[in-house]
Design a protein around this motif. Structure first.
Motif, PDB file in Angstrom:
ATOM      1  N   PRO A 109      27.814  13.253  -1.485  1.00  0.00           N
ATOM      2  CA  PRO A 109      29.242  13.202  -1.845  1.00  0.00           C
ATOM      3  C   PRO A 109      29.562  12.134  -2.882  1.00  0.00           C
ATOM      4  O   PRO A 109      30.386  12.363  -3.782  1.00  0.00           O
ATOM      5  N   GLN A 110      28.940  10.962  -2.769  1.00  0.00           N
ATOM      6  CA  GLN A 110      29.244   9.903  -3.725  1.00  0.00           C
ATOM      7  C   GLN A 110      28.759  10.250  -5.127  1.00  0.00           C
ATOM      8  O   GLN A 110      29.324   9.775  -6.123  1.00  0.00           O
ATOM      9  N   THR A 111      27.726  11.086  -5.234  1.00  0.00           N
ATOM     10  CA  THR A 111      27.234  11.512  -6.538  1.00  0.00           C
ATOM     11  C   THR A 111      28.236  12.443  -7.197  1.00  0.00           C
ATOM     12  O   THR A 111      28.526  12.331  -8.396  1.00  0.00           O
ATOM     13  N   VAL A 112      28.760  13.379  -6.423  1.00  0.00           N
ATOM     14  CA  VAL A 112      29.780  14.280  -6.955  1.00  0.00           C
ATOM     15  C   VAL A 112      31.008  13.487  -7.377  1.00  0.00           C
ATOM     16  O   VAL A 112      31.605  13.731  -8.442  1.00  0.00           O
ATOM     17  N   GLN A 156      15.307  14.106  -5.918  1.00  0.00           N
ATOM     18  CA  GLN A 156      14.986  14.637  -4.596  1.00  0.00           C
ATOM     19  C   GLN A 156      15.972  14.232  -3.500  1.00  0.00           C
ATOM     20  O   GLN A 156      15.989  14.862  -2.439  1.00  0.00           O
ATOM     21  N   THR A 157      16.776  13.190  -3.725  1.00  0.00           N
ATOM     22  CA  THR A 157      17.618  12.662  -2.650  1.00  0.00           C
ATOM     23  C   THR A 157      19.109  12.863  -2.872  1.00  0.00           C
ATOM     24  O   THR A 157      19.925  12.354  -2.109  1.00  0.00           O
ATOM     25  N   ALA A 214      20.187  15.356   3.339  1.00  0.00           N
ATOM     26  CA  ALA A 214      20.900  16.078   4.395  1.00  0.00           C
ATOM     27  C   ALA A 214      22.369  16.175   4.017  1.00  0.00           C
ATOM     28  O   ALA A 214      22.910  15.304   3.334  1.00  0.00           O
ATOM     29  N   GLY A 215      23.004  17.254   4.435  1.00  0.00           N
ATOM     30  CA  GLY A 215      24.448  17.399   4.271  1.00  0.00           C
ATOM     31  C   GLY A 215      24.924  17.305   2.846  1.00  0.00           C
ATOM     32  O   GLY A 215      25.949  16.675   2.558  1.00  0.00           O
ATOM     33  N   SER A 259      26.017  13.840   5.780  1.00  0.00           N
ATOM     34  CA  SER A 259      25.442  13.579   4.466  1.00  0.00           C
ATOM     35  C   SER A 259      24.599  12.317   4.499  1.00  0.00           C
ATOM     36  O   SER A 259      25.028  11.276   5.004  1.00  0.00           O
ATOM     37  N   GLN A 260      23.374  12.421   3.928  1.00  0.00           N
ATOM     38  CA  GLN A 260      22.472  11.284   3.943  1.00  0.00           C
ATOM     39  C   GLN A 260      21.325  11.500   2.961  1.00  0.00           C
ATOM     40  O   GLN A 260      20.639  12.528   3.039  1.00  0.00           O
ATOM     41  N   PRO A 261      21.098  10.562   2.028  1.00  0.00           N
ATOM     42  CA  PRO A 261      19.879  10.621   1.222  1.00  0.00           C
ATOM     43  C   PRO A 261      18.722  10.051   2.036  1.00  0.00           C
ATOM     44  O   PRO A 261      18.876   9.037   2.726  1.00  0.00           O
TER      45      PRO A 261
END
Length: 307
Positions: free
Chosen positions: A98-101, A141-142, A72-73, A60-62
């Motif tokens: 993940p941190q957004t969720v 977008q990120t 990603a991810g 996972s990566q913005p």
């Protein structure tokens, strides 16, 4: 869950869609027919990213900036949780970092403690691989942007069709200069809680709501500086998270100016109520062109081909 084979995903990778723009919630554009063949950097980015149905199988990566990047991810916000429901499922925009969720889960738990609220209705987040959207937003977008509807949910068992039919409620009056009678103390409490979260970079909301909270907020008012006036955010508020620690390819926005921002918001309201005369010498606005894959960070090509 990623349940398709890489071969099946490759066959569905490149889809087109209709034109977009703006930042507000609008009706989703119908999907366009698949585009087959190799990707080229001069391809319109939204036609590529808008049709990818699943995230990349990468860490996972913005990547890049909020309005010129990808993710990603990504992980998917479950369609229904104990204190939230994702809306407009047909758009397939309930994907994020993940941190957004985790932030949504936390904020929705707080919302469920407010009188008359069972949680949150969550609008657009990002596409499975981020990137420019087929309609409705310039940012998102990120995987670090979230639209939260203003509706106080009285039930969290909406069917998929109900989530398409229900609308977010309009909270503005006089073109956004004031709040209307749907606004209450619970909306302010929710926004304050979100703004006080250190993960949050800023929150976009119509100008009249910011001015109203400037007039009613008590105690520590430092959270108000994160509430940024912006048109089109009258039926939802837009939360933007900071780039997470260690995300070297993620570009944060410039820091918010010092102070609570109340004078700036009042200027927005004054200009709504008494629009300044147009400047005859101002250059004509150039139409916004569609971003191509070449406009995005180079890592985004890898995201598109990342399984």
């Amino acid at each position: 869950m990623i349940h398709r084979s890489l071969k099946a995903l490759a066959l569905t990778l490149l889809l087109g869609a209709c034109a977009g723009g703006g930042v507000a919630e609008i009706t989703a554009a119908p999907p366009a027919p698949p585009v087959r063949g190799a990707m080229h950097t001069d391809m319109v980015a939204k036609r590529v990213f808008g049709g990818v149905p699943l995230p990349s199988s990468q860490p996972s990566q913005p990547i890049g900036a909020y309005s010129r990047g990808c993710q990603a991810g990504a992980v998917q916000l479950p369609e229904t949780g104990p204190t939230w429901q994702a809306m407009r499922l047909s758009r397939n925009r309930n994907w994020a970092q993940p941190q957004t969720v985790a932030f949504i889960e936390d904020l929705s738990r707080f919302a469920a403690t407010l009188p008359g609220w069972q949680g949150l209705y969550v609008g657009d987040m990002s596409q499975p691989r981020g990137g420019p959207m087929t309609s409705g937003h310039a940012s998102h977008q990120t995987g670090l942007d979230i639209d939260v509807w203003m509706n106080p949910p009285s039930r969290l068992n909406l069917s998929a069709q109900e989530r398409e039919d229900i609308s977010a409620i309009d909270m503005q009056r006089a073109g956004g200069a004031y709040v209307n009678d749907r606004w209450d103390a619970e909306h302010e409490a929710l926004l304050r809680h979100a703004a006080e979260d250190p993960r949050v970079a800023r929150i976009f909301l119509f100008p009249g709501a910011k001015v109203h909270m400037c007039q009613t907020a008590t105690g520590d008012r430092s959270w108000l500086r994160k509430i940024r006036p912006w048109f089109g955010h009258n039926d939802h508020f837009h939360v933007r998270l900071n780039c997470p620690a260690g995300a070297s390819g993620c570009a944060d926005q410039d820091p918010i100016p010092a102070g609570d921002g109340c004078a700036e918001a009042q200027t927005w309201v004054d200009n709504i109520l008494h629009p300044p005369p147009p400047d005859p010498n101002a250059p004509a606005a150039e139409p916004r062109r569609d971003l191509t894959l070449a406009d995005l960070p180079g890592q985004c090509m890898g995201v598109l081909s990342g399984g």
